[in-house]
Design an enzyme around this catalytic site. Sequence first.
Site, short mmCIF file in Angstrom:
data_model
loop_
_atom_site.label_atom_id
_atom_site.label_comp_id
_atom_site.label_asym_id
_atom_site.label_seq_id
_atom_site.Cartn_x
_atom_site.Cartn_y
_atom_site.Cartn_z
N LYS A 288 0.84 -1.21 0.00
CA LYS A 288 0.00 0.00 0.00
C LYS A 288 0.88 1.26 0.00
O LYS A 288 0.62 2.19 -0.75
CB LYS A 288 -0.92 0.03 1.23
N ARG B 39 -9.84 0.74 8.42
CA ARG B 39 -9.50 -0.66 8.67
C ARG B 39 -10.65 -1.40 9.35
O ARG B 39 -10.54 -2.60 9.60
CB ARG B 39 -8.29 -0.73 9.59
N ARG C 192 11.52 -7.59 5.84
CA ARG C 192 11.66 -6.14 5.68
C ARG C 192 12.69 -5.54 6.64
O ARG C 192 12.68 -5.83 7.84
CB ARG C 192 10.30 -5.48 5.90
N ARG D 207 11.09 -3.03 11.80
CA ARG D 207 9.96 -2.46 12.52
C ARG D 207 9.57 -3.40 13.65
O ARG D 207 9.58 -4.62 13.46
CB ARG D 207 8.78 -2.30 11.54
N ARG E 42 -1.69 -9.48 13.02
CA ARG E 42 -2.16 -8.42 12.10
C ARG E 42 -3.02 -9.03 10.99
O ARG E 42 -4.01 -8.43 10.55
CB ARG E 42 -0.95 -7.68 11.49
P1 AMP Z 1 0.56 0.01 9.15
O1 AMP Z 1 1.76 0.89 9.16
O2 AMP Z 1 -0.54 0.53 8.26
O3 AMP Z 1 0.89 -1.44 8.88
O4 AMP Z 1 -0.06 0.07 10.64
C1 AMP Z 1 0.68 -0.38 11.76
C2 AMP Z 1 -0.23 -0.54 12.95
O5 AMP Z 1 -0.82 0.73 13.29
C3 AMP Z 1 -1.41 -1.47 12.79
O6 AMP Z 1 -1.06 -2.85 13.00
C4 AMP Z 1 -2.36 -0.95 13.86
O7 AMP Z 1 -1.95 -1.34 15.15
C5 AMP Z 1 -2.15 0.56 13.75
N1 AMP Z 1 -3.07 1.18 12.76
C6 AMP Z 1 -2.72 1.77 11.58
N2 AMP Z 1 -3.82 2.23 10.94
C7 AMP Z 1 -4.88 1.91 11.72
C8 AMP Z 1 -6.28 2.09 11.60
N3 AMP Z 1 -6.83 2.68 10.52
N4 AMP Z 1 -7.08 1.65 12.62
C9 AMP Z 1 -6.56 1.06 13.70
N5 AMP Z 1 -5.24 0.83 13.88
C10 AMP Z 1 -4.40 1.26 12.90
#
Ligand code: AMP
Length: 238
Positions: free
Chosen positions: A33, A108, A148, A181, A192
């Site tokens: 993404k 999400r 990663r 990360r 996740r």
């Molecule tokens: P990402 O960088 O998009 O993979 O997000 C990393 C983490 O941030 C996720 O596993 C969630 O814990 C939190 N997170 C990111 N976006 C959201 C969202 N829209 N709603 C809830 N938690 C989020």
Amino acid sequence: MVVASQSEASAGTVSGHLTPGPILLLGAPGAGKGTQAKALVKEWGIPQISTGDLLRSNFERGTELGRQAKVLMDRGELVSDDLVNQMVTDRLKEPDTARGYILDGFPRTLGQANWLDGHLTAHTGALPVIAISIRVSYNQLLRRITGRRICPVCQTIYNVYLQPPKVDEVCDKEGAHLVRRSDDSKEVFDERMRAYESLTAPVIEHYRKLGRFEAVDGELEVDAVSAGVMTAIARLRG
Ligand code: AMP
């Protein structure tokens, strides 16, 4: 491997005259993404709004929101809708979102999707949101996530299996030791994925039912995926 439709495979250029409006990029962790959002930023000069990046930046700045979010993020769980919706509300007030923006990793949950639809309806003149899902198989996602590594200096992303640095764990450009990360372990990845399947998959159904959804094959070369995403956007905005 997900098979691309004829139109995805033959995706070409998209009119520069198109007003992109709000675009959602949906997909499991590691689907690409962020990478695809950057291609759209380049094409249209509209901002990428990543809720994951906003949360990480809150944590780095030591805010209360960042501290609360970090505990959940490290477990692979979702942050509450209220916190994330408020963060997005604030970001959408910025003037750079006038022609459109790319939401990366938001909504999400169905709650977030309903909130976003309502928020946009309240802003008359806003184009309706369109959603693109980037599809990648489980095994490929696992390799992308657990392999990663990121340069802490220039933020270049490597992958120890798919795109390794010349010297193990060292950035080609900066010579810095690469970092991982904190939520990129196999255990957190599985959590996740569970969150994605139970909470985010219904968001796809929501936009599919509204006729504002397309899926693209995320296992092709990066440029081919970008072409598929842009063609899908042009069709949905057509
Ligand atoms: P990402 O960088 O998009 O993979 O997000 C990393 C983490 O941030 C996720 O596993 C969630 O814990 C939190 N997170 C990111 N976006 C959201 C969202 N829209 N709603 C809830 N938690 C989020």
